[in-house]
Design a protein around this motif. Sequence first.
Motif, PDB file in Angstrom:
ATOM      1  N   ASP A  61       2.601  12.535  -3.122  1.00 43.48           N
ATOM      2  CA  ASP A  61       3.816  12.993  -2.402  1.00 43.48           C
ATOM      3  C   ASP A  61       3.465  13.159  -1.084  1.00 43.48           C
ATOM      4  OD1 ASP A  61       2.609  15.041  -3.667  1.00 43.48           O
ATOM      5  OD2 ASP A  61       4.285  16.522  -3.478  1.00 43.48           O
ATOM      6  N   ILE A  62       2.228  14.084  -0.884  1.00 43.47           N
ATOM      7  CA  ILE A  62       1.706  14.537   0.349  1.00 43.47           C
ATOM      8  C   ILE A  62       1.252  13.216   1.273  1.00 43.47           C
ATOM      9  CG2 ILE A  62      -0.261  15.495   1.479  1.00 43.47           C
ATOM     10  CD1 ILE A  62      -0.621  17.552  -0.884  1.00 43.47           C
ATOM     11  N   LEU A  63       0.480  12.177   0.530  1.00 40.32           N
ATOM     12  CA  LEU A  63       0.291  10.841   1.383  1.00 40.32           C
ATOM     13  C   LEU A  63       1.555  10.292   1.936  1.00 40.32           C
ATOM     14  CD1 LEU A  63      -2.083   8.919   2.104  1.00 40.32           C
ATOM     15  CD2 LEU A  63      -1.630   7.947  -0.171  1.00 40.32           C
ATOM     16  N   GLU A  64       2.595  10.271   1.097  1.00 44.71           N
ATOM     17  CA  GLU A  64       4.140   9.790   1.331  1.00 44.71           C
ATOM     18  C   GLU A  64       4.570  10.583   2.718  1.00 44.71           C
ATOM     19  OE1 GLU A  64       6.779   6.760   1.772  1.00 44.71           O
ATOM     20  OE2 GLU A  64       4.804   6.798   0.341  1.00 44.71           O
ATOM     21  N   LEU A  65       4.286  11.942   2.582  1.00 45.26           N
ATOM     22  CA  LEU A  65       4.782  12.577   3.598  1.00 45.26           C
ATOM     23  C   LEU A  65       4.142  12.339   4.945  1.00 45.26           C
ATOM     24  CD1 LEU A  65       5.679  16.022   2.067  1.00 45.26           C
ATOM     25  CD2 LEU A  65       7.214  14.563   2.934  1.00 45.26           C
ATOM     26  N   LEU A  66       2.802  12.282   4.670  1.00 45.48           N
ATOM     27  CA  LEU A  66       1.945  12.113   5.853  1.00 45.48           C
ATOM     28  C   LEU A  66       2.390  10.799   6.651  1.00 45.48           C
ATOM     29  CD1 LEU A  66      -1.514  13.386   4.619  1.00 45.48           C
ATOM     30  CD2 LEU A  66       0.021  14.083   6.538  1.00 45.48           C
ATOM     31  N   LYS A  67       2.812   9.802   5.771  1.00 43.38           N
ATOM     32  CA  LYS A  67       3.352   8.445   6.377  1.00 43.38           C
ATOM     33  C   LYS A  67       4.426   8.729   7.022  1.00 43.38           C
ATOM     34  CE  LYS A  67       5.173   4.167   4.823  1.00 43.38           C
ATOM     35  NZ  LYS A  67       6.081   3.593   3.856  1.00 43.38           N
ATOM     36  N   ASP A  68       5.453   9.178   6.515  1.00 41.65           N
ATOM     37  CA  ASP A  68       6.719   9.566   7.086  1.00 41.65           C
ATOM     38  C   ASP A  68       6.730  10.451   8.437  1.00 41.65           C
ATOM     39  OD1 ASP A  68       7.953   8.327   4.852  1.00 41.65           O
ATOM     40  OD2 ASP A  68       8.729  10.343   4.034  1.00 41.65           O
ATOM     41  N   TYR A  69       5.572  11.311   8.395  1.00 34.90           N
ATOM     42  CA  TYR A  69       5.295  12.053   9.486  1.00 34.90           C
ATOM     43  C   TYR A  69       4.773  11.262  10.493  1.00 34.90           C
ATOM     44  CZ  TYR A  69       2.997  15.306  12.818  1.00 34.90           C
ATOM     45  OH  TYR A  69       2.613  16.267  13.862  1.00 34.90           O
TER      46      TYR A  69
END
Length: 123
Positions: A61-69
């Motif tokens: 989930d952190i990796l996905e949020l970093l992608k979105d960021y």
Amino acid sequence: MKNLRCKYRIGRSKRHVEISSSKDKITYTYETTVVTECGEFKEKEWEKEVEKQAKDLLELDILELLKDYSLKELAWINTDEEAYKYALELYASRIWENKQWVGYKEFNNSLNKNQIIEQISLI
């Protein structure tokens, strides 16, 4: 936990020659090697190692949020693929833990919201 933070990259051009009776065909490929404290990895291998680490630590989930960021906040990121590759670098350096990171407050607020939502959905 391995330290997969990218120290630097090495790029190499490789020449390939196909010999035929009429004319030799020469092509070039480009390989990138990522150098970390754990050693050297081909770029695709490094990406898989970072993804594996995120999965093992339950931090996808952190990796996905970093992608979105990356897609939302960084002007030089234009595609999902670019955002994902950049997110891998941010994840490998564990940027969200660094209080001096310019996006620390905003990112951690969104991270905390997601954790709260996940906890509520488990109830």
